[in-house]
Design a protein around this motif. Structure first.
Motif, PDB file in Angstrom:
ATOM      1  N   GLU A 104      -2.661  -6.018  -2.931  1.00  0.00           N
ATOM      2  CA  GLU A 104      -1.674  -4.939  -2.987  1.00  0.00           C
ATOM      3  C   GLU A 104      -0.490  -5.292  -2.107  1.00  0.00           C
ATOM      4  O   GLU A 104      -0.616  -5.959  -1.083  1.00  0.00           O
ATOM      5  CB  GLU A 104      -2.299  -3.612  -2.564  1.00  0.00           C
ATOM      6  N   ILE A 105       0.677  -4.835  -2.544  1.00  0.00           N
ATOM      7  CA  ILE A 105       1.927  -5.164  -1.869  1.00  0.00           C
ATOM      8  C   ILE A 105       2.721  -3.888  -1.651  1.00  0.00           C
ATOM      9  O   ILE A 105       2.839  -3.047  -2.547  1.00  0.00           O
ATOM     10  CB  ILE A 105       2.752  -6.159  -2.720  1.00  0.00           C
ATOM     11  N   ASP A 106       3.283  -3.778  -0.463  1.00  0.00           N
ATOM     12  CA  ASP A 106       4.176  -2.663  -0.152  1.00  0.00           C
ATOM     13  C   ASP A 106       5.573  -3.045  -0.639  1.00  0.00           C
ATOM     14  O   ASP A 106       6.228  -3.923  -0.061  1.00  0.00           O
ATOM     15  CB  ASP A 106       4.187  -2.404   1.353  1.00  0.00           C
ATOM     16  N   VAL A 107       6.026  -2.411  -1.717  1.00  0.00           N
ATOM     17  CA  VAL A 107       7.322  -2.772  -2.291  1.00  0.00           C
ATOM     18  C   VAL A 107       8.411  -1.758  -1.944  1.00  0.00           C
ATOM     19  O   VAL A 107       9.466  -1.732  -2.575  1.00  0.00           O
ATOM     20  CB  VAL A 107       7.210  -2.910  -3.834  1.00  0.00           C
ATOM     21  N   THR A 108       8.166  -0.949  -0.922  1.00  0.00           N
ATOM     22  CA  THR A 108       9.152   0.065  -0.538  1.00  0.00           C
ATOM     23  C   THR A 108      10.489  -0.567  -0.183  1.00  0.00           C
ATOM     24  O   THR A 108      11.553  -0.142  -0.662  1.00  0.00           O
ATOM     25  CB  THR A 108       8.635   0.890   0.654  1.00  0.00           C
ATOM     26  N   ALA A 109      10.449  -1.604   0.663  1.00  0.00           N
ATOM     27  CA  ALA A 109      11.692  -2.222   1.138  1.00  0.00           C
ATOM     28  C   ALA A 109      12.456  -2.893   0.001  1.00  0.00           C
ATOM     29  O   ALA A 109      13.682  -2.773  -0.097  1.00  0.00           O
ATOM     30  CB  ALA A 109      11.381  -3.232   2.240  1.00  0.00           C
ATOM     31  N   ILE A 110      11.741  -3.605  -0.861  1.00  0.00           N
ATOM     32  CA  ILE A 110      12.453  -4.318  -1.921  1.00  0.00           C
ATOM     33  C   ILE A 110      12.964  -3.343  -2.986  1.00  0.00           C
ATOM     34  O   ILE A 110      14.002  -3.587  -3.607  1.00  0.00           O
ATOM     35  CB  ILE A 110      11.552  -5.413  -2.543  1.00  0.00           C
TER      36      ILE A 110
ATOM     37  N   ILE B 266       3.890   0.457 -10.025  1.00  0.00           N
ATOM     38  CA  ILE B 266       4.204   0.921  -8.679  1.00  0.00           C
ATOM     39  C   ILE B 266       3.784   2.383  -8.549  1.00  0.00           C
ATOM     40  O   ILE B 266       4.118   3.208  -9.405  1.00  0.00           O
ATOM     41  CB  ILE B 266       5.708   0.772  -8.393  1.00  0.00           C
ATOM     42  N   VAL B 267       3.054   2.700  -7.497  1.00  0.00           N
ATOM     43  CA  VAL B 267       2.634   4.078  -7.234  1.00  0.00           C
ATOM     44  C   VAL B 267       2.929   4.420  -5.782  1.00  0.00           C
ATOM     45  O   VAL B 267       2.906   3.548  -4.907  1.00  0.00           O
ATOM     46  CB  VAL B 267       1.129   4.285  -7.533  1.00  0.00           C
ATOM     47  N   GLU B 268       3.227   5.692  -5.539  1.00  0.00           N
ATOM     48  CA  GLU B 268       3.417   6.157  -4.165  1.00  0.00           C
ATOM     49  C   GLU B 268       2.075   6.596  -3.601  1.00  0.00           C
ATOM     50  O   GLU B 268       1.353   7.379  -4.235  1.00  0.00           O
ATOM     51  CB  GLU B 268       4.417   7.312  -4.127  1.00  0.00           C
ATOM     52  N   ARG B 269       1.756   6.069  -2.405  1.00  0.00           N
ATOM     53  CA  ARG B 269       0.472   6.401  -1.785  1.00  0.00           C
ATOM     54  C   ARG B 269       0.671   6.603  -0.290  1.00  0.00           C
ATOM     55  O   ARG B 269       1.555   5.998   0.326  1.00  0.00           O
ATOM     56  CB  ARG B 269      -0.546   5.264  -2.002  1.00  0.00           C
ATOM     57  N   PRO B 270      -0.174   7.441   0.335  1.00  0.00           N
ATOM     58  CA  PRO B 270      -0.126   7.554   1.795  1.00  0.00           C
ATOM     59  C   PRO B 270      -0.719   6.300   2.429  1.00  0.00           C
ATOM     60  O   PRO B 270      -1.804   5.853   2.059  1.00  0.00           O
ATOM     61  CB  PRO B 270      -0.981   8.789   2.086  1.00  0.00           C
ATOM     62  N   MET B 271       0.021   5.697   3.350  1.00  0.00           N
ATOM     63  CA  MET B 271      -0.424   4.492   4.039  1.00  0.00           C
ATOM     64  C   MET B 271      -0.253   4.684   5.544  1.00  0.00           C
ATOM     65  O   MET B 271       0.602   5.450   5.991  1.00  0.00           O
ATOM     66  CB  MET B 271       0.402   3.278   3.579  1.00  0.00           C
TER      67      MET B 271
ATOM     68  N   LYS C  77       1.965   1.636  11.638  1.00  0.00           N
ATOM     69  CA  LYS C  77       2.138   1.794  13.080  1.00  0.00           C
ATOM     70  C   LYS C  77       1.516   3.101  13.578  1.00  0.00           C
ATOM     71  O   LYS C  77       2.119   3.848  14.352  1.00  0.00           O
ATOM     72  CB  LYS C  77       3.622   1.735  13.451  1.00  0.00           C
ATOM     73  N   GLY C  78       0.338   3.387  13.060  1.00  0.00           N
ATOM     74  CA  GLY C  78      -0.403   4.555  13.512  1.00  0.00           C
ATOM     75  C   GLY C  78       0.004   5.864  12.878  1.00  0.00           C
ATOM     76  O   GLY C  78      -0.585   6.907  13.179  1.00  0.00           O
ATOM     77  N   GLN C  79       0.997   5.827  11.987  1.00  0.00           N
ATOM     78  CA  GLN C  79       1.469   7.041  11.338  1.00  0.00           C
ATOM     79  C   GLN C  79       1.179   6.986   9.832  1.00  0.00           C
ATOM     80  O   GLN C  79       1.287   5.926   9.207  1.00  0.00           O
ATOM     81  CB  GLN C  79       2.980   7.211  11.543  1.00  0.00           C
ATOM     82  N   VAL C  80       0.808   8.138   9.261  1.00  0.00           N
ATOM     83  CA  VAL C  80       0.588   8.215   7.816  1.00  0.00           C
ATOM     84  C   VAL C  80       1.930   8.487   7.150  1.00  0.00           C
ATOM     85  O   VAL C  80       2.563   9.518   7.409  1.00  0.00           O
ATOM     86  CB  VAL C  80      -0.421   9.326   7.459  1.00  0.00           C
ATOM     87  N   VAL C  81       2.353   7.546   6.310  1.00  0.00           N
ATOM     88  CA  VAL C  81       3.649   7.671   5.631  1.00  0.00           C
ATOM     89  C   VAL C  81       3.446   7.371   4.144  1.00  0.00           C
ATOM     90  O   VAL C  81       2.464   6.758   3.740  1.00  0.00           O
ATOM     91  CB  VAL C  81       4.692   6.696   6.223  1.00  0.00           C
TER      92      VAL C  81
END
Length: 424
Positions: free
Chosen positions: A226-232, A371-376, A379-383
């Protein structure tokens, strides 16, 4: 009157036999010179067989799906003139890819073919005269939409080019059905006992053969990450807002192509072809990315050549051009061959995970899921983050599991830190 016998032509490339894929005429039809009579398929391309004469079809030499030898009788046409028997090898028009274009289908309609009788109304909605075994033109998205709605496409009148069924036609069919009070509401729940047999010929046969060959010869293994594609995705939106009007909109695919190019610098064993008969692995410097594309006649893989030398917008324009050419049946043979690694994506239908089949003789294929939005936890925070899986397959005869994992992790790092895609 005389008879003109057209024989299966020598298409070249040492081919001794070809598959008769489709007839565009039937016995009794009047044909004119240059009218397409049939499609035949070689291992590499679909070929049009046009008529060299004007006349009336009196005999067909084979059935769709039949493999015919070069020089065998393809079709007999009654022509005006002396009553002697004339023979000729049919002229050929190579069509790339192995599928008839929409224009060819339209232009090759028999000149004097009798119109098919309209069927008796079988259900609500605007009707169209099609036989039970006739496959209407429609995109994969329209076919899925019709399936979800429980609509038989052959009953829907298409208003697109060459009678292609559009989404709007499905809406019109439903609207007509809702206004037809005589149609019982329970029709959707009626029992069905019909069966349909579909001969596997032409393009579908070639796809089946290639898929079977790939799974039997290669030692497939898959790796999913799995890849976090938020930034791209943020970068893509920014670039589209700033340059979309002048340079064109960017999808995620050109970024993925760029990530492949950069990652392959450290993993050249992935950009390779394996000749299992000669037992030779050929690693290539050029990155020719095959982009799997679904068309009305099946899966095709047009090739973005020299992706290593293309910018984001150059890659995006080439991907769009090739995809349109493949879907419209206008891609050339060169545009459908020669890939060194393949990228496959089902877009919004990408699902969570898949196990793509290798495009032999390549040794790696990278599959893109939705692509799906999920809570991750970051840095210790759920975003909320935009997440996407890469489901990729490799040939274990050539690629070790550790190398495959490191290769995908390299792509992951590039996509999650998109600035690194452009740092030399």
């Amino acid at each position: 009157m005389g008879t003109h016998v057209i024989k299966m032509p020598d298409i070249g490339e040492g081919i001794a036999e070809v598959e008769l894929s489709q007839w565009h005429v039937k016995v009794g039809d009047l044909v004119v010179e240059d009218q397409v009579l049939a499609d035949v398929m070689t291992d590499k391309a679909m070929v049009d067989i046009p008529s060299p004469v004007h006349g009336k079809v009196i005999a067909l030499g084979g059935q769709p799906g039949e493999v015919m030898a070069v020089g065998s009788v393809l079709i007999s046409i009654e022509v005006e003139g002396a009553g002697n028997l004339k023979e000729s090898a049919a002229p050929v028009v190579t069509k790339e890819p192995v599928a008839p274009t929409v224009e060819a289908v339209v232009e090759s309609k028999p000149v004097a073919a009798a119109p098919r009788p309209a069927p008796a109304p079988a259900c609500q909605g605007p009707m169209v005269a099609r036989e039970a075994d006739e496959r209407p033109l429609a995109s994969p998205a329209v076919r899925k939409h019709a399936l979800d709605l429980g609509i038989q496409l052959r009953l829907v009148r298409g208003t697109g080019p060459a009678g292609r069924v559009l989404h709007e036609d499905l809406d019109a069919y439903l609207a007509q059905g809702q206004s037809n009070a005589s149609a019982p509401a329970a029709a959707a729940y009626a029992q069905r006992n019909d069966e349909e047999q579909i001969q596997v010929i032409g393009m579908r046969r070639k796809i089946a053969q290639r898929m079977q060959d790939a799974t039997q010869r290669a030692a497939h293994f898959s790796y999913v990450e799995e890849i976090d594609v938020t930034a791209i995705e943020e970068l893509r939106a920014h670039l589209n807002e700033k340059h979309g009007a002048s340079r064109g909109k960017l999808t995620l695919l050109p970024f993925l192509v760029r990530a492949l190019v950069v990652a392959l610098r450290d993993f050249p064993q992935m950009n390779a072809r394996y000749d299992d008969e000669a037992q030779v692995i050929t690693r290539l410097g050029a990155v020719h990315v095959g982009v799997a594309t679904q068309s009305d006649v099946g899966l095709m893989v047009p090739v973005v050549r020299h992706a290593e030398a293309r910018s984001l917008w150059d890659s995006a324009a080439e991907i769009s051009r090739l995809a349109n050419a493949a879907r419209n049946g206008k891609a050339s043979r060169d545009e459908l061959s020669g890939s060194t690694i393949t990228l496959t994506s089902l877009g919004a239908l990408g699902g969570i995970v898949s196990t793509p089949v290798l495009n032999l003789p390549e040794v790696a294929i990278v599959g893109v899921n939705k692509i799906v939005e999920r809570p991750m936890v970051v840095k210790g925070q759920v975003v909320i983050r935009k997440m996407m899986n890469l489901s990729s397959s490799f040939d274990h005869r050539v690629v070790d599991g550790m190398d495959a994992a490191l290769f995908i992790q390299a792509i992951r790092g590039l996509l999650e830190q998109p600035a690194t895609l452009f740092v030399e």
